[in-house]
Design a protein around this motif. Sequence first.
Motif, PDB file in Angstrom:
ATOM      1  N   MET A 212     -25.855   9.870   9.256  1.00 51.14           N
ATOM      2  CA  MET A 212     -24.855  11.019   9.446  1.00 51.14           C
ATOM      3  C   MET A 212     -25.210  12.153   9.769  1.00 51.14           C
ATOM      4  O   MET A 212     -26.441  12.715   9.313  1.00 51.14           O
ATOM      5  CB  MET A 212     -23.943  10.972   7.868  1.00 51.14           C
ATOM      6  N   GLU A 213     -24.566  12.843  10.488  1.00 53.21           N
ATOM      7  CA  GLU A 213     -24.900  14.352  10.993  1.00 53.21           C
ATOM      8  C   GLU A 213     -24.933  15.274   9.875  1.00 53.21           C
ATOM      9  O   GLU A 213     -25.438  16.442   9.945  1.00 53.21           O
ATOM     10  CB  GLU A 213     -24.239  14.743  12.444  1.00 53.21           C
ATOM     11  N   GLU A 214     -23.994  15.257   9.026  1.00 50.73           N
ATOM     12  CA  GLU A 214     -23.473  16.243   8.188  1.00 50.73           C
ATOM     13  C   GLU A 214     -23.248  15.591   6.739  1.00 50.73           C
ATOM     14  O   GLU A 214     -22.754  14.423   6.793  1.00 50.73           O
ATOM     15  CB  GLU A 214     -22.338  17.191   8.664  1.00 50.73           C
ATOM     16  N   LEU A 215     -23.408  16.376   5.601  1.00 51.97           N
ATOM     17  CA  LEU A 215     -23.215  15.937   4.480  1.00 51.97           C
ATOM     18  C   LEU A 215     -21.723  15.653   4.228  1.00 51.97           C
ATOM     19  O   LEU A 215     -21.439  14.655   3.321  1.00 51.97           O
ATOM     20  CB  LEU A 215     -23.585  16.717   3.374  1.00 51.97           C
ATOM     21  N   SER A 216     -20.822  16.202   4.691  1.00 54.63           N
ATOM     22  CA  SER A 216     -19.312  15.779   4.444  1.00 54.63           C
ATOM     23  C   SER A 216     -18.927  14.501   4.943  1.00 54.63           C
ATOM     24  O   SER A 216     -18.183  14.015   4.384  1.00 54.63           O
ATOM     25  CB  SER A 216     -18.551  16.903   5.377  1.00 54.63           C
ATOM     26  N   LEU A 217     -19.782  13.865   5.801  1.00 57.06           N
ATOM     27  CA  LEU A 217     -19.418  12.685   6.316  1.00 57.06           C
ATOM     28  C   LEU A 217     -20.342  11.555   5.175  1.00 57.06           C
ATOM     29  O   LEU A 217     -19.454  10.350   4.907  1.00 57.06           O
ATOM     30  CB  LEU A 217     -20.149  12.322   7.640  1.00 57.06           C
ATOM     31  N   ASN A 218     -21.188  11.995   4.683  1.00 50.72           N
ATOM     32  CA  ASN A 218     -21.868  11.033   3.568  1.00 50.72           C
ATOM     33  C   ASN A 218     -20.760  11.031   2.281  1.00 50.72           C
ATOM     34  O   ASN A 218     -20.436  10.184   1.623  1.00 50.72           O
ATOM     35  CB  ASN A 218     -23.141  11.703   3.139  1.00 50.72           C
ATOM     36  N   ILE A 219     -20.179  12.334   2.123  1.00 44.18           N
ATOM     37  CA  ILE A 219     -19.244  12.566   0.993  1.00 44.18           C
ATOM     38  C   ILE A 219     -18.043  11.571   1.310  1.00 44.18           C
ATOM     39  O   ILE A 219     -17.415  10.848   0.394  1.00 44.18           O
ATOM     40  CB  ILE A 219     -18.740  13.743   1.047  1.00 44.18           C
ATOM     41  N   LEU A 220     -17.653  11.410   2.494  1.00 44.05           N
ATOM     42  CA  LEU A 220     -16.355  10.646   2.872  1.00 44.05           C
ATOM     43  C   LEU A 220     -16.852   9.090   2.559  1.00 44.05           C
ATOM     44  O   LEU A 220     -16.154   8.274   2.087  1.00 44.05           O
ATOM     45  CB  LEU A 220     -16.084  10.862   4.469  1.00 44.05           C
ATOM     46  N   ASP A 221     -18.046   8.731   3.056  1.00 43.07           N
ATOM     47  CA  ASP A 221     -18.358   7.573   2.995  1.00 43.07           C
ATOM     48  C   ASP A 221     -18.543   7.036   1.390  1.00 43.07           C
ATOM     49  O   ASP A 221     -18.169   5.908   1.025  1.00 43.07           O
ATOM     50  CB  ASP A 221     -20.009   7.373   3.521  1.00 43.07           C
TER      51      ASP A 221
ATOM     52  N   ALA B 271     -13.472  20.142   4.779  1.00 41.83           N
ATOM     53  CA  ALA B 271     -11.803  19.993   5.109  1.00 41.83           C
ATOM     54  C   ALA B 271     -11.327  19.068   5.372  1.00 41.83           C
ATOM     55  O   ALA B 271     -10.528  18.416   5.159  1.00 41.83           O
ATOM     56  CB  ALA B 271     -11.391  21.415   5.786  1.00 41.83           C
ATOM     57  N   SER B 272     -12.354  18.760   6.601  1.00 46.17           N
ATOM     58  CA  SER B 272     -11.797  17.258   7.322  1.00 46.17           C
ATOM     59  C   SER B 272     -11.930  16.109   6.556  1.00 46.17           C
ATOM     60  O   SER B 272     -11.202  15.296   6.667  1.00 46.17           O
ATOM     61  CB  SER B 272     -12.665  17.210   8.871  1.00 46.17           C
TER      62      SER B 272
ATOM     63  N   LEU C 263      -7.576  24.735   3.497  1.00 45.65           N
ATOM     64  CA  LEU C 263      -8.962  24.310   3.121  1.00 45.65           C
ATOM     65  C   LEU C 263     -10.097  25.032   3.972  1.00 45.65           C
ATOM     66  O   LEU C 263     -10.883  25.783   3.337  1.00 45.65           O
ATOM     67  CB  LEU C 263      -9.271  23.067   3.006  1.00 45.65           C
ATOM     68  N   ASN C 264     -10.274  25.156   5.127  1.00 43.00           N
ATOM     69  CA  ASN C 264     -11.091  25.871   5.878  1.00 43.00           C
ATOM     70  C   ASN C 264     -11.303  27.086   5.571  1.00 43.00           C
ATOM     71  O   ASN C 264     -12.213  27.887   5.630  1.00 43.00           O
ATOM     72  CB  ASN C 264     -10.726  25.609   7.425  1.00 43.00           C
ATOM     73  N   GLU C 265      -9.945  27.816   5.410  1.00 42.66           N
ATOM     74  CA  GLU C 265      -9.910  29.233   4.998  1.00 42.66           C
ATOM     75  C   GLU C 265     -10.573  29.663   3.892  1.00 42.66           C
ATOM     76  O   GLU C 265     -11.337  30.643   3.731  1.00 42.66           O
ATOM     77  CB  GLU C 265      -8.455  29.726   5.384  1.00 42.66           C
TER      78      GLU C 265
END
Lengths: 122, 181
Positions: free
Chosen positions: B1-10, B116-117, B170-172
């Motif tokens: 995974m390129e970024e931790l937010s993708l690991n979180i999604l997983d 956020a995504s 969320l991004n803001e």
Amino acid sequence: MDKIKSIEELRKLRETAQSFLKARQGEAKVKIYISMGTVGIAAGARDVLLAILDELQKRNFTDVQIIERGSMGLDIEEPVVAVERDGVKVYYGHVTPEMAREIVASHVINGQIVSDWVIAKE
Amino acid sequence: MEELSLNILDIIENSLKANAKNIEVNIIEDDNKDLLLIEIKDDGVGMDEDLLKRVFDPFTTTSANKKVGLGLPLLKLEAESCDGGIFIESEKGKGTTVKICFRKSHVDTPPLGDIASTIVSVLATHPEVNLHYRHEVNQKVFEISTEDLRKICSETICTPLVLNGIRGFLNEQIKDLHGGA
């Protein structure tokens, strides 16, 4: 769209969304399935989902339900997106965000299957 | 995974597969302690001791149509190479907590990425699940739950317009936590 910076702005957005929703009754006309297992996520499924949301919003299309399916057992084809419309379920493989936008425009909204990218039909 | 937010999604997807109804995502960034901590807690079916012992084995998976599961083993490798680690607590019938920590300044620590995504992806596909998200950056805190969002957006929460609005919101908020633009 302007950036939403507060809960209040989010609340206003709801009113806009409500007017679109009024047109829709009962079950959604189109179902979009997206595979979000580990392989799907690593292959870019999240960006594909965001592209789908964005394209649906641009075209004001709300008569749709998005369903997450985990791995569909088609790891080699990930990211996999399936569109169910008019009783037929069509699977697309190796979907990029750009392809996802075209699938929304042609298949989801206009009912034209994008045959070049189809990997299976049910 | 390129970024931790993708690991979180997983990991959230694992929780959903374990029939979780409530999921807490807790992120702490602390520059003084040079720490990045991610905690994902669910009330899913949990794991027995035997499965818990094997979760980092790549040849362990609960999926019927697969022979390997690489999500957690690769994340463990990644965390350990950044002076961090991963800890899992689980009890059958009670739920599972996954904690991952990294040394924040380590050169190989992946970026947190687009949280956020990740949140909106879960919201779009599992509106019935209650997700609580808390993010702390050097003692500054932002938190929100799906329940809060449902109160604000009611039945429109699954429309693309509102989901994109929530993502922007969320991004803001996350940008604010990190001290604005």
